[in-house]
Design a protein around this motif. Structure first.
Motif: not given
Lengths: 630, 630
Positions: B162, B71, A381-382, A409, B139, A377-378, B131-132, A384-385, B134-136
């Protein structure tokens, strides 16, 4: 290599010593260490560090605590050699199996109840232990069966969400038959838990989930026994958890991580794999000396070891394809040229080949720990970035544990590259929790996802570059981990989407495969058939989905096609071949060969043969012809 | 049905009131409640309870806090009507979309960035939010982008592993841009969280994971604003979590659960689904009266509603097959006759039809909460203990989230029956997080697992009994949830393993399908074709794997076959048909039709048509003939 083990009579003698139970268990644990080490050395692989960290606990449980109806199992599973040593030493397993770790038939690399009925449930994929204990406990309640359930977990596996997911209802339902023991040896696959994904205060966390918690030295049997007993008294009716502070490799000074710097780039050397001759000798000498000292203190004679040497194994292949190494270089190079590339890992930096990328692009490397759902999941969004994430684990875990997250994803229309290693039947030593033969199916209906399995080092680089530069959507790269010889010279041409290459021509039919394992078998089978005047083409077809049917129909013409899958026969490449040919109305007849039952554990050749996927079996299948109705 | 909404000009007026920001936000939140209710009533479905519990928070964030680069997203996702109302009211979405919730094109039932670019990530399957975020955040760090990330979670979703898996590294990496808000409305899909799977002390748990935690009344905008501000001051550099105590259905007295007994069998009535006319009128009146009071206190005029009525929808079908109801009865009956049967649920007791079983066999019913991995692993050891577990959730979650756990169970050679509901494209209102079109593929290579999809109520009972009495291994039963008319009379004969029935005969070819949705389209397509003199057989084939190829080859002879999949075309029943025919060397040509892109959200007929799976599209495909090379 000279190998020695403690024979059964000696173990019986140790168990019968007229001594304090703790002292007796200490001696038994060291004897079991010798036998676990013997088994791993003989098998050529296995997990010694974690077997040693928990073997004191296992010895106490199996010698003094477990009644006939009680259950013990290890959630982490890879401590199987330690468990087997204790089961063998207490007469619970046929002692001759000591010589058959990771052989067929024999003792699987991870616990499996089909092979070993003394095992109460299959483990090896992490995080499931408490849930499994709860299922036993609830079933016991329904039939008023009164028995205790002990479940051992790793500490790295506490990074898995399922562990935390499972805690709540055990407390809410007051499942007081469950005792969980965390083998807190502080080191996971690659390095220190604190450097991979620090657990924080495990006691506080478990207590917040309403479990009764205690902590002790798990390599001090006396302290462990007292702690367990007191915790039961303190919480007789609710679930209990002991954080057992242990030392990975406990009992062998140089296997304990005393000198391992607490740094994310440190690599612990004894997580898995066989010891060298020197390591084996030094470890055996150290354990035996201590054991003999213990025995002397108890007024008993030193232990007599038996000889378990066997002839040297056949030499490794000359020039195997090492796909992980090739991937390692290709990804690090891609990282040089493409600043969008980030790499995510789930505690397998060594096995998935990520060290060069990490060293060259440390700011773009993300160690996620054993937390595949969180990792995926990380990555989403990476992406998406604006980044291009490459996401790694063993395929058996990567394609299944975060399966829904991968789909989520994919619905976002971004590109994420999933790289699954350790695919297929071999290496067959770890057993079915690690043999990924379901990943094509699990990834096979993700929208717009390309699936590619390279067969050689050069093709690995092509696949990485294709994924980064040509793929329009997400990509799954499927990598055989074991070095494997193709058996023929192959310089792949340009990687064309949906197409492969005819690497050998014959007029009687076509063998199709991806990856080095099945391609090598295809080639060898074609050789055998050629010796009998049956000439088969061999097609190296790296695509597992989205095969170009027009190209393939022309290649195979109307001759019989045999698809070889290093995967379950349902949902594998054979299905993709059927689809591609059907979609263009080809009249070629297709036979699919692949795995049809739960993968067996053993030596590679034996397992390929047992599943009918060695060259001889394949050739025999071709010789026997297509189905008679064809 | 007379429907009203707050028009955009009125929302602009509210936003522009010269008043205290909190008072202004309170008025805006109530206006947004009116619009969310309007959208749900007009769509005929949607989640009002959770939209209302969080709409005060959403209003404050979107009116006062979020900068252009910040966001916000909701991890639970099903509060989409609340989110849309706020986005519409703040001018972030084209206001005309207010009339198009769950329509094609329009606003999907769960957030989807392809349909609504204002949505920053796709949600709807639970537990992924942190998790999402964190990905943002990671990034953003890489590109030195300074922006805040707010993620809203449900409370039921904290049962997902999760969520806990994701907490640790956010704290370890000091991701101080992340603020998580738990919409703690105390009620999940069916009933009280405390009765489903109590969360214990959420604050203590999150704090144990090293997050900065605060708690407040989430329906008191002033208190929420102050709490958020203080928490930021207290923890500027690490991740923050606010437990926002809210009321489900907040703002409409009879939608708030004041009178709902705290009991596991209570059912909260406003989780999903449209309000009745009476409920709509009463709720609208109550919200509008309060809003007008607020405006009066601010010296402003009452709000003027606009008319959004539309003609009544077409009537429901006369005699639809209601598979969930049939399943419900069949399982409860099986429980009467077979004491081995236990049922496990993941917070969908109503939607999966488990209430009769629970009521008749309460001791053998296990509510696991939104914790699919935990549920499946528990089922595994219950099976090892001699029970026959039936395991339930929506198919999109059941077959993917615990995919590895299902495989682990399958390797143990026990029988567990997995029952996935809400399969296929329809109902198409919830959107792709809930449209299960990948489950056949995800379950398709589990060892020894049978896959069966009944088409009518009678066949559901047969499938349940077959699973319990005849199946040798695990079984996946795939159930369409939406009541659906077959369009022809069908009394299924005995359910024969691997075989189906010819329900209509024709000499020009064969349409094959499972389940009521595709079978009804097949029948209607056959009708259309018959009108043009093209006579197609229709085969009702409930097996999605392990099809009896000899039987099928005889049925289809060498005529063209068209397989219709309420599933991705890759990995669906069409593949199983190809395999079955190939394995017996059949020469029939097979065309597969199924989903080929991410499922669209909208009204059922429109979505089937958009994916080319309505009868007219199918007939057109047949008419156009097989591929020209065939």
């Amino acid at each position: 290599m000279s190998l020695r083990y403690v024979p059964y009579e000696e173990l019986v003698r140790l168990r019968g010593l007229d001594a304090d139970p703790v002292a007796r268990a200490e001696a038994f644990a060291d004897a079991s260490r010798l036998n676990a080490l013997y088994m791993i050395a003989r098998a050529g692989s296995g997990h010694v560090g974690t077997s040693f960290s928990c073997i004191d606990i296992l010895s106490w449980l199996h010698l003094e605590l477990l009644g006939d109806d009680d259950r013990y199992f290890s959630s982490k599973g890879h401590d199987a050699p330690g468990l087997y040593a204790v089961l063998l030493g207490t007469g619970r397993l046929d002692f001759d199996l000591i010589h058959r770790l990771r052989r067929l038939p024999g003792l699987p690399g991870h616990p499996d109840l089909a092979a070993t009925p003394e095992v109460v449930t299959n483990t090896g994929s992490l995080g499931m232990g408490i849930s499994k204990a709860k299922g036993f406990a609830l079933a016991d309640r329904l039939v008023a069966r009164e028995s205790d359930i002990y479940v051992l977990t790793g500490d790295g596996e506490l990074q898995e969400g399922q562990f935390w997911e499972s805690l709540g209802s055990a407390a809410n339902r007051r499942l007081g038959r469950i005792t969980a023991i965390v083998d807190h040896n502080k080191i996971q696959s690659d390095t220190w838990v604190s450097e991979v994904s620090d657990l924080g205060d495990v006691e506080a966390k478990a207590a917040a989930f309403d479990w009764a918690v205690a902590r002790c030295d798990g390599n001090d049997i006396g302290e462990f026994a007292r702690t367990l007993s007191r915790l039961r008294e303190r919480s007789p009716d609710g679930p209990r958890l002991i954080v057992a502070d242990t030392r990975k490799g406990a009992g062998v000074s140089f296997m304990e991580p005393h000198d391992l710097p607490i740094d994310p780039t440190s690599l612990y050397g004894f997580h898995s794999g066989a010891p060298s001759v020197d390591e084996y000798e030094r470890a055996t000498a150290e354990i035996k000396a201590r054991l003999d000292q213990r025995l002397e203190a108890l007024g008993a004679a030193p232990v007599e070891l038996a000889d378990g040497s066997e002839p040297a194994r056949s030499a490794a292949p000359d020039a195997p394809e090492k796909l992980i190494g090739a991937y390692s270089d290709a990804l690090a190079d891609l990282g040089d040229s493409d600043p969008r590339v980030v790499a995510l890992d789930a505690d397998l930096v060594l096995d998935t080949g990520l060290i060069p990328f990490r060293d060259r692009h440390p700011e773009r490397f993300f160690e996620c720990g054993i937390a595949e759902q969180d990792m995926v999941s990380q990555a989403g969004t990476m992406a998406l970035s604006g980044f291009l994430p490459f996401v790694h684990s063993f395929a058996c875990f990567l394609t299944t544990r975060p399966n829904e997250q991968i789909y989520n994803n994919a619905t976002e229309g971004t590109k994420v590259v999933y790289v699954g290693s350790l695919v297929g039947l071999v290496p067959a030593g770890p057993g079915h929790s690690h043999q990924s033969v379901r990943d094509i199916s699990a990834m096979g209906a993700m929208p717009d996802m390309a699936l590619v399995e390279p067969c050689c080092e050069a093709q690995v680089r092509q696949a990485v570059e294709w994924a980064a530069r040509q793929a329009r959507g997400p990509v799954y790269i499927r990598l055989v981990s074991v070095p494997w010889e193709l058996g023929f010279d192959y310089e792949p041409g340009e990687l064309l989407t949906g197409r492969g290459e005819v690497v050998r021509s014959g007029e009687d039919g076509t063998l199709i495969a991806a990856g080095p394992v099945m391609l090598s078998q295809a080639w060898a089978a074609a050789d055998m058939l050629a010796g009998e005047g049956i000439e088969y083409s061999v097609v190296a077809l790296p695509w597992l989905r989205g095969i170009d049917g027009e190209w393939l129909a022309e290649v195979v013409a109307d001759r019989p096609v045999v698809c070889l899958d290093n995967h379950y026969v349902d949902g594998g490449q054979g299905d993709a071949v059927l689809r591609a040919l059907a979609d263009v109305g080809s009249l070629a007849r297709v036979v699919r060969r692949g795995v049809e039952s739960v993968p067996l554990c053993g030596e590679n050749d034996a397992v390929l043969h047992a599943h009918g996927l060695d060259a001889a079996s394949i050739a025999a299948g071709v010789r026997a012809g297509l189905p008679s109705r064809a």
